[in-house]
Design a protein around this motif. Structure first.
Motif, PDB file in Angstrom:
ATOM      1  N   ASP A  29       0.580  -1.365  -0.095  1.00 36.83           N
ATOM      2  CA  ASP A  29       0.030   0.092  -0.093  1.00 36.83           C
ATOM      3  C   ASP A  29       0.720   1.322  -0.062  1.00 36.83           C
ATOM      4  OD1 ASP A  29      -2.162  -1.813   0.096  1.00 36.83           O
ATOM      5  OD2 ASP A  29      -2.820  -0.868   2.189  1.00 36.83           O
ATOM      6  N   ARG A  30       1.926   1.148   0.935  1.00 36.17           N
ATOM      7  CA  ARG A  30       2.672   2.574   1.092  1.00 36.17           C
ATOM      8  C   ARG A  30       3.455   2.762  -0.077  1.00 36.17           C
ATOM      9  NH1 ARG A  30       7.809   3.327   2.680  1.00 36.17           N
ATOM     10  NH2 ARG A  30       8.908   1.490   3.317  1.00 36.17           N
ATOM     11  N   VAL A  31       3.833   2.007  -0.840  1.00 38.33           N
ATOM     12  CA  VAL A  31       4.458   2.111  -2.219  1.00 38.33           C
ATOM     13  C   VAL A  31       3.646   2.648  -3.228  1.00 38.33           C
ATOM     14  CG1 VAL A  31       6.083   0.901  -4.068  1.00 38.33           C
ATOM     15  CG2 VAL A  31       6.432   0.424  -1.593  1.00 38.33           C
ATOM     16  N   ARG A  32       2.531   1.743  -3.356  1.00 35.76           N
ATOM     17  CA  ARG A  32       1.394   2.220  -4.417  1.00 35.76           C
ATOM     18  C   ARG A  32       1.163   3.816  -4.072  1.00 35.76           C
ATOM     19  NH1 ARG A  32      -3.091  -0.927  -3.775  1.00 35.76           N
ATOM     20  NH2 ARG A  32      -1.892  -2.164  -2.145  1.00 35.76           N
ATOM     21  N   GLU A  33       0.994   4.056  -2.798  1.00 35.10           N
ATOM     22  CA  GLU A  33       0.576   5.438  -2.409  1.00 35.10           C
ATOM     23  C   GLU A  33       1.556   6.350  -3.038  1.00 35.10           C
ATOM     24  OE1 GLU A  33      -0.443   8.115   1.516  1.00 35.10           O
ATOM     25  OE2 GLU A  33      -0.551   5.979   1.649  1.00 35.10           O
ATOM     26  N   THR A  34       2.824   6.009  -2.556  1.00 36.51           N
ATOM     27  CA  THR A  34       4.020   6.734  -3.292  1.00 36.51           C
ATOM     28  C   THR A  34       3.991   7.220  -4.756  1.00 36.51           C
ATOM     29  OG1 THR A  34       5.445   6.450  -1.407  1.00 36.51           O
ATOM     30  CG2 THR A  34       6.409   7.243  -3.253  1.00 36.51           C
ATOM     31  N   LEU A  35       3.654   5.977  -5.481  1.00 36.46           N
ATOM     32  CA  LEU A  35       3.921   5.937  -6.911  1.00 36.46           C
ATOM     33  C   LEU A  35       2.600   6.875  -7.420  1.00 36.46           C
ATOM     34  CD1 LEU A  35       4.140   5.005  -9.733  1.00 36.46           C
ATOM     35  CD2 LEU A  35       2.872   3.138  -9.351  1.00 36.46           C
ATOM     36  N   PHE A  36       1.623   6.779  -6.881  1.00 36.35           N
ATOM     37  CA  PHE A  36       0.243   7.493  -7.583  1.00 36.35           C
ATOM     38  C   PHE A  36       0.448   9.020  -6.715  1.00 36.35           C
ATOM     39  CE2 PHE A  36      -1.164   3.520  -8.449  1.00 36.35           C
ATOM     40  CZ  PHE A  36      -1.550   3.824  -9.881  1.00 36.35           C
ATOM     41  N   ASN A  37       1.193   9.086  -5.865  1.00 35.40           N
ATOM     42  CA  ASN A  37       1.824  10.717  -5.445  1.00 35.40           C
ATOM     43  C   ASN A  37       2.592  11.153  -6.720  1.00 35.40           C
ATOM     44  OD1 ASN A  37       0.197  10.898  -3.202  1.00 35.40           O
ATOM     45  ND2 ASN A  37       1.720  10.272  -1.933  1.00 35.40           N
ATOM     46  N   TRP A  38       3.456  10.197  -7.170  1.00 34.12           N
ATOM     47  CA  TRP A  38       4.345  10.737  -8.309  1.00 34.12           C
ATOM     48  C   TRP A  38       3.547  10.911  -9.506  1.00 34.12           C
ATOM     49  CZ3 TRP A  38       8.650   6.291  -7.563  1.00 34.12           C
ATOM     50  CH2 TRP A  38       9.308   6.718  -6.327  1.00 34.12           C
ATOM     51  N   LEU A  39       2.774  10.217  -9.796  1.00 35.41           N
ATOM     52  CA  LEU A  39       1.947  10.113 -11.065  1.00 35.41           C
ATOM     53  C   LEU A  39       0.939  11.161 -11.061  1.00 35.41           C
ATOM     54  CD1 LEU A  39       1.812   6.333 -11.916  1.00 35.41           C
ATOM     55  CD2 LEU A  39       3.188   8.196 -13.207  1.00 35.41           C
ATOM     56  N   GLY A  40       0.687  11.530  -9.996  1.00 39.85           N
ATOM     57  CA  GLY A  40      -0.804  12.236  -9.929  1.00 39.85           C
ATOM     58  C   GLY A  40      -1.935  11.413  -9.511  1.00 39.85           C
ATOM     59  N   GLN A  41      -2.788  11.896  -8.843  1.00 40.09           N
ATOM     60  CA  GLN A  41      -3.782  10.845  -8.139  1.00 40.09           C
ATOM     61  C   GLN A  41      -4.657  10.103  -9.406  1.00 40.09           C
ATOM     62  OE1 GLN A  41      -3.884   9.684  -4.985  1.00 40.09           O
ATOM     63  NE2 GLN A  41      -1.967  10.817  -4.830  1.00 40.09           N
ATOM     64  N   GLU A  42      -4.943  10.974 -10.364  1.00 41.16           N
ATOM     65  CA  GLU A  42      -5.961  10.469 -11.599  1.00 41.16           C
ATOM     66  C   GLU A  42      -4.965  10.243 -12.732  1.00 41.16           C
ATOM     67  OE1 GLU A  42      -9.415  10.503 -10.832  1.00 41.16           O
ATOM     68  OE2 GLU A  42      -8.666  10.993  -8.725  1.00 41.16           O
ATOM     69  N   LEU A  43      -5.637   9.042 -13.290  1.00 43.65           N
ATOM     70  CA  LEU A  43      -4.732   8.683 -14.596  1.00 43.65           C
ATOM     71  C   LEU A  43      -5.938   8.753 -15.658  1.00 43.65           C
ATOM     72  CD1 LEU A  43      -3.139   5.433 -13.467  1.00 43.65           C
ATOM     73  CD2 LEU A  43      -2.054   7.820 -13.577  1.00 43.65           C
ATOM     74  N   ASP A  44      -6.788   9.913 -15.655  1.00 42.98           N
ATOM     75  CA  ASP A  44      -7.943   9.939 -16.757  1.00 42.98           C
ATOM     76  C   ASP A  44      -7.454   9.743 -18.157  1.00 42.98           C
ATOM     77  OD1 ASP A  44      -9.649  10.342 -14.610  1.00 42.98           O
ATOM     78  OD2 ASP A  44      -9.670  12.482 -14.726  1.00 42.98           O
ATOM     79  N   GLY A  45      -7.808   9.033 -18.848  1.00 45.30           N
ATOM     80  CA  GLY A  45      -7.681   8.825 -20.292  1.00 45.30           C
ATOM     81  C   GLY A  45      -6.281   8.223 -20.495  1.00 45.30           C
ATOM     82  N   GLN A  46      -5.326   7.735 -19.794  1.00 46.61           N
ATOM     83  CA  GLN A  46      -4.148   7.048 -19.818  1.00 46.61           C
ATOM     84  C   GLN A  46      -4.525   5.563 -20.298  1.00 46.61           C
ATOM     85  OE1 GLN A  46      -0.617   7.604 -17.773  1.00 46.61           O
ATOM     86  NE2 GLN A  46      -1.468   9.919 -17.100  1.00 46.61           N
ATOM     87  N   HIS A  47      -3.531   5.109 -21.150  1.00 46.12           N
ATOM     88  CA  HIS A  47      -3.548   3.687 -21.456  1.00 46.12           C
ATOM     89  C   HIS A  47      -2.416   2.924 -20.666  1.00 46.12           C
ATOM     90  CE1 HIS A  47      -6.202   3.875 -25.188  1.00 46.12           C
ATOM     91  NE2 HIS A  47      -6.275   4.917 -24.492  1.00 46.12           N
ATOM     92  N   CYS A  48      -2.776   2.146 -19.948  1.00 51.90           N
ATOM     93  CA  CYS A  48      -1.692   1.351 -18.867  1.00 51.90           C
ATOM     94  C   CYS A  48      -1.354  -0.096 -19.222  1.00 51.90           C
ATOM     95  CB  CYS A  48      -2.314   1.623 -17.568  1.00 51.90           C
ATOM     96  SG  CYS A  48      -2.316   3.226 -17.289  1.00 51.90           S
ATOM     97  N   LEU A  49      -0.481  -0.466 -19.165  1.00 50.38           N
ATOM     98  CA  LEU A  49       0.022  -2.031 -19.343  1.00 50.38           C
ATOM     99  C   LEU A  49       0.736  -2.661 -18.068  1.00 50.38           C
ATOM    100  CD1 LEU A  49       0.385  -4.618 -21.098  1.00 50.38           C
ATOM    101  CD2 LEU A  49       2.551  -3.568 -21.789  1.00 50.38           C
ATOM    102  N   ASP A  50       0.008  -3.468 -17.588  1.00 49.43           N
ATOM    103  CA  ASP A  50       0.552  -4.129 -16.189  1.00 49.43           C
ATOM    104  C   ASP A  50       1.166  -5.477 -16.642  1.00 49.43           C
ATOM    105  OD1 ASP A  50       1.128  -5.143 -13.802  1.00 49.43           O
ATOM    106  OD2 ASP A  50      -0.956  -4.793 -13.104  1.00 49.43           O
ATOM    107  N   LEU A  51       2.517  -5.644 -17.037  1.00 48.84           N
ATOM    108  CA  LEU A  51       2.794  -6.551 -17.875  1.00 48.84           C
ATOM    109  C   LEU A  51       3.107  -7.796 -17.024  1.00 48.84           C
ATOM    110  CD1 LEU A  51       3.845  -6.992 -20.931  1.00 48.84           C
ATOM    111  CD2 LEU A  51       6.066  -6.123 -20.012  1.00 48.84           C
ATOM    112  N   PHE A  52       3.263  -7.612 -15.782  1.00 55.62           N
ATOM    113  CA  PHE A  52       3.202  -9.106 -14.869  1.00 55.62           C
ATOM    114  C   PHE A  52       2.143  -8.798 -13.628  1.00 55.62           C
ATOM    115  CE2 PHE A  52       7.416  -8.529 -16.771  1.00 55.62           C
ATOM    116  CZ  PHE A  52       7.922  -9.774 -16.994  1.00 55.62           C
TER     117      PHE A  52
END
Length: 179
Positions: A29-52
């Motif tokens: 959780d804490r790492v995902r929270e940091t990641l989405f703070n870096w990215l911005g809380q919203e990913l509106d319209g983005q195309h994402c690939l979760d490869l693993f």
């Protein structure tokens, strides 16, 4: 079954279940929270690939935060079945596509382009080096790459680490192309 919680967005607080599987380590959780703070809380319209995709924590988190498309690639049958069950639990958000397959084969066969790729491959297996040359073909010019690894990563091809952290034994990185 193990569980991981979605921490933000539309599916906030929903629990995802996943089986024990060798090499499966959900992003805390804490790492995902940091990641989405870096990215911005919203990913509106983005195309994402979760490869693993594994537990689906990163991909479902991206869908929860408004990503237009999230492709989750997983090859382990039990883990894939859990992803499909979690997709159904979340009422099958149309932005999510679950693909059974190998990471390299997916990259070689897709024509899609992505704004954000999540890479959290099994450790000690050389995946990051093997993927490096295949990634540019599926990334948009201003795409970001998120990587979890057992060691620090300075770059992947033209993408350079701009943010990084460490949680326990896990090094996590956000990479972008220099302007």
């Amino acid at each position: 079954m193990n569980t991981v919680r979605i921490i933000g967005g539309h599916f906030r607080r929903r629990l995802l279940k996943f089986p024990d599987s060798e090499g499966l380590r959900p992003t805390p959780d804490r790492v995902r929270e940091t990641l989405f703070n870096w990215l911005g809380q919203e990913l509106d319209g983005q195309h994402c690939l979760d490869l693993f995709a594994g537990s689906g924590a990163l991909g479902f988190e991206a869908a929860s935060r408004g990503a237009a498309r999230v492709v989750m690639v997983e090859k382990t049958p039990r883990v894939l079945a859990a992803l499909q069950e979690n997709h159904a639990l979340l009422q099958k958000p149309p932005a999510v596509e679950i693909v059974r397959g190998d990471a390299l084969q997916y990259l070689a066969s897709t024509k899609a382009k992505f704004d954000l790729i999540f890479l959290d491959p099994p450790y000690q297996s050389g995946w990051i080096d093997r993927l490096e040359s295949a990634l540019p073909a599926v990334l948009n010019e201003d795409a970001a790459i998120y990587v979890e690894a057992e060691h620090e990563i300075a770059s992947l091809g033209d993408w350079r680490t701009i943010r990084q952290g460490k949680a326990g034994e896990v090094h996590f990185h956000l990479l972008r192309r220099p302007a």
